[in-house]
Enzyme design. Sequence first.
Site, mmCIF file in Angstrom:
data_model
loop_
_atom_site.group_PDB
_atom_site.id
_atom_site.type_symbol
_atom_site.label_atom_id
_atom_site.label_comp_id
_atom_site.label_asym_id
_atom_site.label_seq_id
_atom_site.Cartn_x
_atom_site.Cartn_y
_atom_site.Cartn_z
ATOM 1 N NE ARG A 119 -2.464 -0.878 3.451
ATOM 2 C CZ ARG A 119 -1.774 -0.200 4.514
ATOM 3 N NH1 ARG A 119 -1.597 1.019 4.396
ATOM 4 N NH2 ARG A 119 -1.108 -0.583 5.499
ATOM 5 C CE1 TYR A 267 1.462 -7.190 -3.617
ATOM 6 C CE2 TYR A 267 0.689 -5.740 -2.061
ATOM 7 C CZ TYR A 267 1.251 -7.098 -2.182
ATOM 8 O OH TYR A 267 1.504 -8.223 -1.399
ATOM 9 C CE LYS A 276 -6.260 -3.294 4.498
ATOM 10 N NZ LYS A 276 -6.617 -3.709 5.792
ATOM 11 C CG HIS A 296 -7.185 -2.713 10.077
ATOM 12 N ND1 HIS A 296 -5.939 -2.291 10.178
ATOM 13 C CD2 HIS A 296 -7.110 -3.862 9.136
ATOM 14 C CE1 HIS A 296 -5.182 -3.107 9.380
ATOM 15 N NE2 HIS A 296 -5.740 -3.937 8.753
ATOM 16 C CB SER A 318 -0.892 -3.387 8.058
ATOM 17 O OG SER A 318 -2.128 -2.799 7.888
ATOM 18 C CB CYS A 320 0.563 -6.077 14.161
ATOM 19 S SG CYS A 320 1.674 -4.940 13.796
ATOM 20 C CG ASP A 343 -7.334 -6.809 6.743
ATOM 21 O OD1 ASP A 343 -6.388 -6.773 7.479
ATOM 22 O OD2 ASP A 343 -7.783 -6.181 5.862
ATOM 23 N NE ARG A 443 -0.275 -8.183 2.781
ATOM 24 C CZ ARG A 443 -0.757 -8.004 3.978
ATOM 25 N NH1 ARG A 443 -1.824 -8.448 4.129
ATOM 26 N NH2 ARG A 443 -0.111 -7.117 4.530
HETATM 27 P P1 GTP Z 1 -2.591 -7.408 7.593
HETATM 28 O O1 GTP Z 1 -3.140 -8.236 6.927
HETATM 29 O O2 GTP Z 1 -1.271 -6.569 6.864
HETATM 30 O O3 GTP Z 1 -3.666 -6.257 8.198
HETATM 31 O O4 GTP Z 1 -1.843 -7.791 8.774
HETATM 32 P P2 GTP Z 1 -2.181 -8.866 9.942
HETATM 33 O O5 GTP Z 1 -2.507 -8.093 11.308
HETATM 34 O O6 GTP Z 1 -3.386 -9.987 9.692
HETATM 35 O O7 GTP Z 1 -0.793 -9.828 10.057
HETATM 36 P P3 GTP Z 1 -0.443 -11.254 9.916
HETATM 37 O O8 GTP Z 1 -1.110 -11.949 11.003
HETATM 38 O O9 GTP Z 1 -0.371 -11.748 8.866
HETATM 39 O O10 GTP Z 1 0.943 -11.046 10.770
HETATM 40 C C1 GTP Z 1 2.056 -11.218 10.259
HETATM 41 C C2 GTP Z 1 3.393 -11.182 11.122
HETATM 42 O O11 GTP Z 1 3.058 -11.059 12.610
HETATM 43 C C3 GTP Z 1 4.174 -12.464 10.889
HETATM 44 O O12 GTP Z 1 5.457 -11.990 10.826
HETATM 45 C C4 GTP Z 1 3.886 -13.321 12.103
HETATM 46 O O13 GTP Z 1 4.921 -14.309 12.394
HETATM 47 C C5 GTP Z 1 3.660 -12.369 13.207
HETATM 48 N N1 GTP Z 1 2.865 -12.859 14.536
HETATM 49 C C6 GTP Z 1 1.835 -12.980 14.419
HETATM 50 N N2 GTP Z 1 1.285 -13.479 15.506
HETATM 51 C C7 GTP Z 1 2.404 -13.605 16.523
HETATM 52 C C8 GTP Z 1 2.636 -13.724 17.548
HETATM 53 O O14 GTP Z 1 1.681 -14.059 18.553
HETATM 54 N N3 GTP Z 1 4.046 -13.586 18.200
HETATM 55 C C9 GTP Z 1 4.809 -13.189 17.332
HETATM 56 N N4 GTP Z 1 5.983 -12.949 17.920
HETATM 57 N N5 GTP Z 1 4.718 -12.827 16.100
HETATM 58 C C10 GTP Z 1 3.512 -12.963 15.690
HETATM 59 C C1 SPV Z 2 -3.108 -4.158 5.285
HETATM 60 O O1 SPV Z 2 -2.074 -3.628 4.887
HETATM 61 O O2 SPV Z 2 -3.513 -3.754 6.458
HETATM 62 C C2 SPV Z 2 -3.572 -5.186 4.488
HETATM 63 C C3 SPV Z 2 -2.966 -5.610 3.070
HETATM 64 O O3 SPV Z 2 -4.511 -5.955 5.001
HETATM 65 S S1 SPV Z 2 -3.734 -4.673 1.834
HETATM 66 O O4 SPV Z 2 -4.888 -5.074 1.497
HETATM 67 O O5 SPV Z 2 -2.629 -4.536 0.743
HETATM 68 O O6 SPV Z 2 -3.652 -3.089 2.390
HETATM 69 MN MN MN Z 3 -5.171 -5.162 6.877
#
Ligand code: GTP
Ligand code: SPV
Ligand code: MN
Length: 660
Positions: A119, A267, A276, A296, A318, A320, A343, A443
């Site tokens: 993004r 993308y 979003k 979110h 994002s 996290c 999400d 992704r």
């Molecule tokens: P968006 O799709 O971007 O909105 O993000 P999201 O919040 O869905 O992120 P996602 O769950 O895919 O998080 C990805 C990152 O967080 C990866 O690097 C994971 O390894 C890390 N992660 C997720 N849960 C944990 C946790 O409980 N502990 C740690 N240390 N890392 C975590």
């Molecule tokens: C985020 O960045 O929070 C996402 C991925 O969930 S995107 O759809 O590319 O914004």
């Molecule tokens: Mn997101």
Amino acid sequence: MSIVSSDPALSPLPRTPLRLAGGLPTKTGSKFIPRTSPATTGVRYLSASIQLTDLAPRVREFVEEHVKILRPANVHVCDGSSEENQSMVKLLQDIGRLKKLDKYENCYLAITSPEDVARVEKQTYVCTTKKEDSVPTPAPRVESVLGNWKDPQEMDKEMESKFQGSMEGRTMYVIPFSMGPLGSKLSKIGIQLTDSEYVVASMRIMTRMGRGVLDVLKDGSFVKCVHSVGYPLSEGQKDAEWPCNKKKLAIVQYPERNEIKSFGSGYGGNSLLGKKCFALRIASTIARDEGWLAEHMLILGLTNPQGVKKYIAAAFPSACGKTNMAMLTPTIPGWKAECVGDDIAWMRFNEEGRLMAINPENGFFGVAPGTNTGSNPNAMGTIFRNTIFTNVASTSDGGVFWEGLEKEVPADVSITSWLGTKNWEKLTDHEKKEKPAAHPNSRFCTPTSQCPVVDPDWEDPRGVPIDAILFGGRRPRTIPLVYEANSWNHGVFVGASMRSEATSAASDFKKGGLLHDPFAMRPFFGYNFSHYLQHWLRLQHTPGVQMPKIFHVNWFRKSDGKFIWPGFGDNIRVLDWIFRRCDGEDVAQSSPLGLIPKEGTINTEGLGPIDMASLFQMPKEELREEAAVMEDYFEKQLSGDIPAEVRQELEQFKGRVDAL
Ligand code: GTP
Ligand code: SPV
Ligand code: MN
């Protein structure tokens, strides 16, 4: 691999005659043959089952008006059928934009331009007549970090000049889509015009798309979404491997008109406009006006060993941990976790005063790196069928690879990185770090219905009742594993004060630094953050409503550079405590930040040695600093517009810290 990055929109282009509901490009997009053309052996078509004349007047008008501006060579109205999808995917393979992954069932790999991997926030705008409807007014000489505003008329002019002829030589696809289950009162409909087949195939996974949507819409109103990669093709011009237009990039929301215009990127959140742009920026504005919330947030169903079920929603910035938590595999026996969404949550009070949530999406667009059988077995059980992977590495046995899958690929395969480096596995550790196999924001785009732990009610048109709202982020210091807000007002203050380390999900920031990300919504606010706070505060005064409890969690606290908390499936131990708090159990004690677990009330059985004291340490100096940063942020960013309740919570927090 060469990627053309010169600005094609600058070159003069011939006007191509328009063909409706017609054929698709043959090889590289250089030749177009209409569907009705005779004797075109070897040419594949999408059989367009919906003609422009079949469209309701408002839809047709929207399409025709844009055909004049965008000047596509063809127009195709998507019916969402599997035949159509097969043709689309075939075409994408023919033009080299998707590669089939033979190891799996119906899975494909897309590699974008290295200039189009995440993004963009600096080129994202909200356009309203009055600036203060979009963004808060910062203090004098302070730059706002809470969104970009532009006058709608000025922006219209800019966008119109970008869009002029921008689909020449391409097919314009008309995508009718529903955010939320088709026909639910909580759902909303959009129509996206796009010149990207990748977007069409992805929108079919991420939204409910096609004929059924037009049937529900009839001649009703819809969110108008216009998207172009900004790379028109003149007769005979070779297409780029990943067409995009970085120089003219703009992602624009017009909340007053329910319109979205996106130019220059193919993308994720920049181009899949239901996500979003619509489900957060536009929807948050609609939600403000109608008294609900578009957030979110993941949505998760949790059943305890006694069989009691509650739903929680959680806002983490994002990359996290939302996808991970949404599909959590509990490590405490007897618990069950089921996924509603990973999400976005749309939440509204029902007649009984319960806050009901739906997931407006139909798929996961999840971060690939870090996903493996240990961290997220349910994602692994979801993504190897009917999935489009973007910017991951590929393996010689027709599979995928990314950082985190080291133990899960056969030892004898060779790996090609997302940037095309062959035998990537032979690089030194230093080289591997410098040039990761998969882009950190690579992704998977995969159907929610395939998740092994999808909640039985995930498509319930009424939504699911939310008992707790969690905020969280990547905080290596200061912030404890979990705390509970003292009240709704305090919870709003907690959401407003969120900070987290920057990730690769947006291309604007250096990874690692602590960024303010209130409510995990900083990139996604559709209106003035100060008004957003007032909206959240106001909700509690709706007659007869039962407010969820609010918590803050932090899985990312570090000691000696390592995470202290094991995270992932073990996060159930924190959710167990939260669950008990929702039932009113006496397991909390006060702290300056909020209510923390009484000693021994987090179940750590079977965890091995764990430094719980460090996870809850709140040194006075660090809390002082935290309060000072919050105050500075609110004063600079919101200047005079800090809601009184938030100001009061800040003062009370400062008082609690001083009293330590
Ligand atoms: P968006 O799709 O971007 O909105 O993000 P999201 O919040 O869905 O992120 P996602 O769950 O895919 O998080 C990805 C990152 O967080 C990866 O690097 C994971 O390894 C890390 N992660 C997720 N849960 C944990 C946790 O409980 N502990 C740690 N240390 N890392 C975590
Ligand atoms: C985020 O960045 O929070 C996402 C991925 O969930 S995107 O759809 O590319 O914004
Ligand atoms: Mn997101």
